[in-house]
Each structure stands twice: as C-alpha cells, then as structure tokens.
Enzyme design. Structure first.
Site, PDB file in Angstrom:
ATOM      1  N   SER A 223      77.893  11.475  14.532  1.00 49.41           N
ATOM      2  CA  SER A 223      78.133  10.046  14.745  1.00 49.41           C
ATOM      3  C   SER A 223      77.090   9.234  13.987  1.00 49.41           C
ATOM      4  O   SER A 223      75.933   9.664  13.861  1.00 49.41           O
ATOM      5  CB  SER A 223      78.056   9.715  16.233  1.00 49.41           C
ATOM      6  OG  SER A 223      78.014   8.309  16.437  1.00 49.41           O
ATOM      7  N   TYR A 236      73.283   9.036  23.811  1.00 44.66           N
ATOM      8  CA  TYR A 236      74.230   9.620  22.868  1.00 44.66           C
ATOM      9  C   TYR A 236      73.618   9.720  21.470  1.00 44.66           C
ATOM     10  O   TYR A 236      73.696  10.768  20.807  1.00 44.66           O
ATOM     11  CB  TYR A 236      75.488   8.756  22.827  1.00 44.66           C
ATOM     12  CG  TYR A 236      76.551   9.228  21.873  1.00 44.66           C
ATOM     13  CD1 TYR A 236      77.296  10.367  22.136  1.00 44.66           C
ATOM     14  CD2 TYR A 236      76.834   8.516  20.710  1.00 44.66           C
ATOM     15  CE1 TYR A 236      78.290  10.785  21.263  1.00 44.66           C
ATOM     16  CE2 TYR A 236      77.824   8.917  19.834  1.00 44.66           C
ATOM     17  CZ  TYR A 236      78.544  10.058  20.113  1.00 44.66           C
ATOM     18  OH  TYR A 236      79.526  10.476  19.237  1.00 44.66           O
TER      19      TYR A 236
END
Length: 406
Positions: A223, A236
């Site tokens: 990501s 995250y």
C-alpha cells in the site's frame, strides 16, 4: 559554446540527472495521459533555457512523447512471458477483493491456482468453486497460524509432485483503523502487524524452497500507506512499511536464485469489509468503549465520529473495478521482465512523483487534501482556541478602557 563556464556545465549536469530520473519514474509509473502531459510540459519548461543552444524544447517534447508512446504501447496486451499452462500459483486472502478476483482470472489463463480462504463454506469460496475450473485448489488458511501455513505447504507439495511453485501472491491483509495514532488501540497495531507483516513473512519463508526450485515469482500486495504518512492510518501504514522493507531486502537476496520479487501498490478500491456500513459502525463502537475517559474528553466524541464518517465515505466512493490490480498481478507473474513496483490505479504514480520530487510540505498537504479531510479539531484544542480568543477579546477591551480620555 565558449560563453558557458564550468559552473554552468556542472549545473546543467545536475539538472539533467534530476530531469532524467524524474522522467524515468514517470514512464515506469503508468500515469494517465493528463498528469503525464503536465509532467512533460514541466520538464520541458525546466530545461528549455538550459538546452536551447543544443536541443530545442519542442524537439525535446516530441522525443519524450515518442518514448512514452513506445513504452505505453509495449505495455498493452498480455505479457510475452512464459506460458501460463502448467504453472502453479499460490494466493493468500481469496475470500474477497483482489485475491478472489486474481484467483478467478489466473485460473481462466490456465494456471494451477492454490487459493487460501478463511472459510471454506463462505461466499467467496463458493463463488470460486462455481466460476473456476477443476484445477483450482481451495485451502483454509489463517496466515497468522503457523500450523495452518505448514499444512497448506504439505497440501501444495502433494499436488505439485516434483514441480516447483511458479508464483506466490501475498495478498492477505487487514486495515483496522478509525483515527489518530493516539486513539488507535494497541490491538490494531498488533493485528495489522500479525497479518500484513508476520503472516506474510511466515508464508514466504515456508514456500521459498518451492519458488527457488522453479525460479519463480513473489508478488506482494502492499500500500502507498507504507511509504507515505496517510492521516489516521498509523497501524496499517507501519505494517506495510515493514512489508515494503522486507520485500526490497528479499528482492536483492533472491537475485542469485533467479526468483523475481515485485510490489503492487493499489489505489483506493472497494473491497469487503470496507464497503459494509455495519463494519465501520462496529469499529466505531469498539473504539468508544475502549478509550480512557480522559482521552475521550480531550478528543471529543464528535471528533471521533467525524473520522469514522470520513473513512466510511471514502470507502463508499472507492473504485469498484479491481482490474488494474489483477492486471498488475498477472504482469508480475508472467512478464519476462516484471517491474519492481506496480502503481495500480489512477493517481498513484503522480502521488509518488510528488512524494519523491516535491518538498515535504507540499507532499504532506497533497495527502491531507487527498485522503481524510477533517474539519473538526480535537475538543481540547477547540476549548483552548476559544479561551485564547476570549482572552484576546478581554485584553482588547481593557486596552480600549485604558485609552479612554479622562
């Protein structure tokens, strides 16, 4: 030529290296036509005065256009790599989202797909059984459980026989966040690390002997949050940052073995459970019940609720078409020269260009405008601002009283 002294040539060399590196990143970033054209024009303006004596700016723009057209033309269509038939790929996290879509597509190309799911009786597993061929093998695996990973390895070996494993797609991941790092529960940090990092490392280490045997490919779904400080994604992002460094290190170490390693960086896509409103409400209530009263007082319930609403709205407007990520996975597995990094989705290449070549103040402002655009300050800061405003007004009144004529 004699009019140009040594400092000019040094400056020209530095600018040339800078512009060349920038254009190399642009060409490798799969930018859409609009941002790419803007980048061309910017590069042209930057070098026009320096190169006017030897290369007109118009000619430079034409050359850049030709190079980009050649590159973009060569990237269309199926990659002319090794044939798909007879090759085996192991994909984690196939209940929904990228993993589910990639398993279906790779099966349609003729690969032997080993797809892991958390629930063999779930909707995702049933959909794969319905739409895929008999070559597909479904395995129930929680990648945070070493025993299940080892059992999946034994099952995969039994089906492969003497063959190696051509591809490993580490797709399984979680994103559990609803706010600032201070408000994020420690269980969120640990949960993200367990799945996104430790689970991926466990699967990779377990299957590497089979991948080395086949001189195959590793594709890790990461990501942009692992490279850039997205607001409210500390847990995250930290787990993906660890994954990115692990992937880069692995890439260097596996060069002698002939195993190629790629990272895919998707933009925002609509995948479960983020598209489920009940999911966000459940996370919101869990956070409210877990926060200490003092922290709740300082941030305010309205501040936390706004963050939840922004995340939910962002997820609802995410792209439902997963094909850019699936196509990147296919290219990374089957291209003779897979890219090190794939920017899968509109705007990701531009985001990385800004992150790499613009000042941090501009890059951070771009992220704040792009992602969670909060309007409320924490309650304590609002009270402080109100108190300062009242104090300022009071001081102004006192000063006016002192200045009144006698």
């Amino acid at each position: 030529m004699d009019d140009y002294n040594l400092p000019f040539w040094i400056y020209l060399a530095v600018v040339t290296v800078f512009v060349g590196g920038a254009m190399k990143k642009i060409l490798a970033s799969h930018l859409s036509a609009g941002p790419t054209l803007v980048a061309w024009l910017g590069a042209t303006v930057l070098v026009e005065r320096l190169w006017a004596f030897c290369l007109p700016a118009v000619l430079l723009l034409v050359l850049l256009a030709v190079v980009c057209c050649v590159r973009s033309g060569s990237g269309t269509g199926p990659p002319p790599g090794p044939p798909a038939e007879g090759k085996a790929v192991f994909i984690t996290g196939c209940d929904t989202g990228f993993g589910n879509a990639a398993a279906k597509h790779l099966d349609s190309l003729g690969l032997d797909v080993f797809a892991t799911v958390l629930d063999l009786t779930g909707d995702g597993a049933r959909a794969l059984r319905r739409s895929c061929s008999s070559r597909l093998t479904l395995l129930q695996v929680d990648i945070t459980q070493p025993q299940q990973v080892q059992q999946a390895l034994l099952d995969t070996k039994a089906k492969l026989g003497l063959r190696g494993l051509w591809g490993l797609v580490n797709n399984a991941g979680v994103c559990v966040n609803l706010g600032d790092a201070e408000l994020s529960l420690m269980s969120n940090f640990r949960g993200c690390m367990e799945v996104n990092f430790f689970g991926t490392v466990s699967v990779t280490k377990s299957f590497l002997p089979l991948l080395r045997q086949a001189k195959g490919r590793i594709v890790n779904i990461s990501s942009p949050a692992g490279d850039q400080p997205f607001p409210c994604l500390a847990a995250y992002g930290a787990s993906k940052a660890a994954l990115n460094l692990f992937t880069e290190t692995l890439r260097h170490e596996l060069v002698p073995w002939g195993v190629k390693v790629s990272t895919i960086l998707p933009s925002s896509y609509k995948t479960a459970p983020s598209s489920n409103n009940a999911y966000w409400e459940q996370q919101h209530q869990q956070l409210l019940q877990s926060l200490p009263p003092a922290l709740m007082e300082e941030y305010g319930e309205d501040y936390i609720a706004e963050t939840k609403d922004l995340f939910q709205s962002f997820a609802e407007h995410a792209n439902p078409d997963l094909s850019p990520v699936v196509n990147a996975i296919v290219h990374a597995l089957l291209s003779p020269q897979p890219q090190l990094r794939y920017f899968a989705g509109p705007g990701i290449g531009l985001m990385y260009f800004i992150h790499s070549y613009c000042p941090l103040s501009i890059s951070n402002r771009f992220l704040q405008k792009l992602f969670v655009k909060k309007t409320l300050m924490p309650r304590a800061l609002r009270k402080q601002s109100g108190l300062e405003a009242n104090l300022g007004l009071s001081n102004n009144n006192n000063n006016e009283e002192k200045l009144q004529p006698l």
